[in-house]
Enzyme design. Sequence first.
Site, short mmCIF file in Angstrom:
data_model
loop_
_atom_site.label_atom_id
_atom_site.label_comp_id
_atom_site.label_asym_id
_atom_site.label_seq_id
_atom_site.Cartn_x
_atom_site.Cartn_y
_atom_site.Cartn_z
N LYS A 27 71.61 22.54 46.62
CA LYS A 27 72.40 23.39 47.50
C LYS A 27 71.50 23.97 48.59
O LYS A 27 70.31 24.20 48.36
CB LYS A 27 73.03 24.49 46.66
CG LYS A 27 73.99 25.42 47.38
CD LYS A 27 74.56 26.42 46.39
CE LYS A 27 75.58 27.34 47.00
NZ LYS A 27 76.15 28.29 46.01
N SER B 26 80.88 28.26 46.24
CA SER B 26 80.15 27.97 47.46
C SER B 26 79.28 26.72 47.36
O SER B 26 78.68 26.30 48.33
CB SER B 26 79.25 29.17 47.82
OG SER B 26 78.33 29.44 46.78
N SER C 110 80.66 29.80 41.64
CA SER C 110 80.27 28.85 42.67
C SER C 110 79.76 27.49 42.21
O SER C 110 79.62 26.58 43.02
CB SER C 110 79.23 29.48 43.61
OG SER C 110 79.82 30.51 44.35
#
Length: 610
Positions: free
Chosen positions: A166, A241, A265
């Site tokens: 990420k 996210s 997330s």
Amino acid sequence: MPVNTVHIATFIAVHIFGRYYSSASHSTLIVMAQLQTSWRTLCEQKRATQRESISKEWTIPVPSLREHPNVLDVPNSCGLLTERELAITETTDIDVILEKLRTAEWSSYEVTKAFYKRAIVAHQVTNCLTEIFVDRALERAKHLDDVLAKTGKVVGPLHGLPVSLKDQFTIKGLETTMGYASGIGKYADKDCVIVEILYACGAVPFVRTNVPQTLMWGETFNNVFGRTLNPYNRSLTPGGSSGGEGALIAMRGSPLGVGTDIGGSVRIPSAFCGLYTIRPSYARLPYYGVANSLQGQESISSVLGPMANSLSGVKTFLTSIIGQKPWRLDPMVVPKPWSEQEWDLSEHGGVGGQLCFAVMWDNGVVRPHSPLVRAMKMVKEALEKAGHKVIDWECHRHLEIYKNAELIFAADGNHDYLSECAKSGEPLITTMVPSEEEETSEGYAYEPPYMLCRDLAGHPPVHRNAYELWQLHNEKRELRKSHLDHWEKTVERTGTGRPVDAIISPAVAYAAVPHGLNTDSFYTTLCNVLDYTTSAFPVTHVDPELDRPHEPHEFYNDEDKYIYKLYNTDLFAGCPVGLQLIGRMLEEEAVLRMTYIVDDALKKLKESSH
């Protein structure tokens, strides 16, 4: 009167810019206009640099969203990958890949290149990547191959394995925009601890993936890289996210990814994209050096977690990282080695014994859609056929926990988000609903009810002083104790002589929804507040014949009503339906083992029904 609830992610949406602009001086407005031009230019330049990092030989014709919403077949049909590369990238069992790398049946160079090509294909149809550093990763892979050839030994437990990350995980020499224009041009001078450990394990970090601005949305969109799409249906969100990871791994563009979770997330994208993951407790895995929003907010800590197409990927990641003794690099990590005893369910009657699971059919805040209810019924049937007990979970003080989390996340009055945006002049994104220019808004023409940041009384968030925040901490501690006592009391209903071993619940109240309409996160955030180790796993897919809409019910609140009206059987058809398994604090080994038990029981149930 039911209490209105607000999605945790909406804390990033504020309404104070208009007030700020109206009171600004003429000279300030000129400066801000210059900044606006500057941030737009920065974003355009960054996207151009990203495009240049993709070899023209790896570009493909991108099918239109309207004619080809599902793009899972594109890597196989586009003609870019060879049969061997398809075989490599279609292998979802991480242990199989590692064994072939260990024995040099596959080289790290060819495995990394194969996943790179597939990741680039995935990016072209879902916009899932941020940093693409092909030469650097392939050089690393070749080095690992040379070491194995010369010494006959692997570098570590993840030797030669490509790993995606990420866009929070700082890597020396690379930018970490984290969804903000202000991050462009800021290069990391060192690796974060998890990247250090991945290198020590022999892994090959090879791409970074897209996130929402501020990281606090269950969606994935920012002004720098744009919107990430769900490969099952590109008019739907992959979640957030860690949505870039979700889309990439669902496309088999990475064998193993690393995301983060502060309110769901890693679990929300995994549920929307058909993946496995685990949300560990606060202090189990190293987070030091990772870029973040709300930096310094430790009331509800963000944690990192692996995402993969198989449980083997989750387990191998955990054992590899913990095996490197991360507490020697990150002072916040609890010095707890991987426990085979806990993996063998020593606190849960032992492997082979009868477990007792509780199903949370409804969290008392929003009712789940019919595909989620069917998935929970499937798990219940599978576990009972496997000889385990299943009871109903009784919810405990959920609205109080929800309110506490909201107030903690908004305690700075949005100062963090606004100050980060102010560095470049970039506006704060206040809605994830696509603009008219985007070809991703088919199916719905309305916005969620909570797009501006509000507290439970409907007021905008206010800055809280230290004393007020301490009172929220006190309240959170009392809520955790109360919930613990409630869980312990289930010993009276289990019949095993133990309290409930784990809770099964939705990760989200629905399958993937159209962009901008994801408002539910309390099924996941509950676990972040209570610090319960939690996994997510795929169960089934939305079936229009089986998943008819529920009859109207008495709604808990406006959000419950909104979510009920959101359900569209045909639009969601074929989307993954995932659930989560909730254990206790620092129960990573046991939670993962119980997830294996649930997953195996589900596979046997499906086999018996065919």
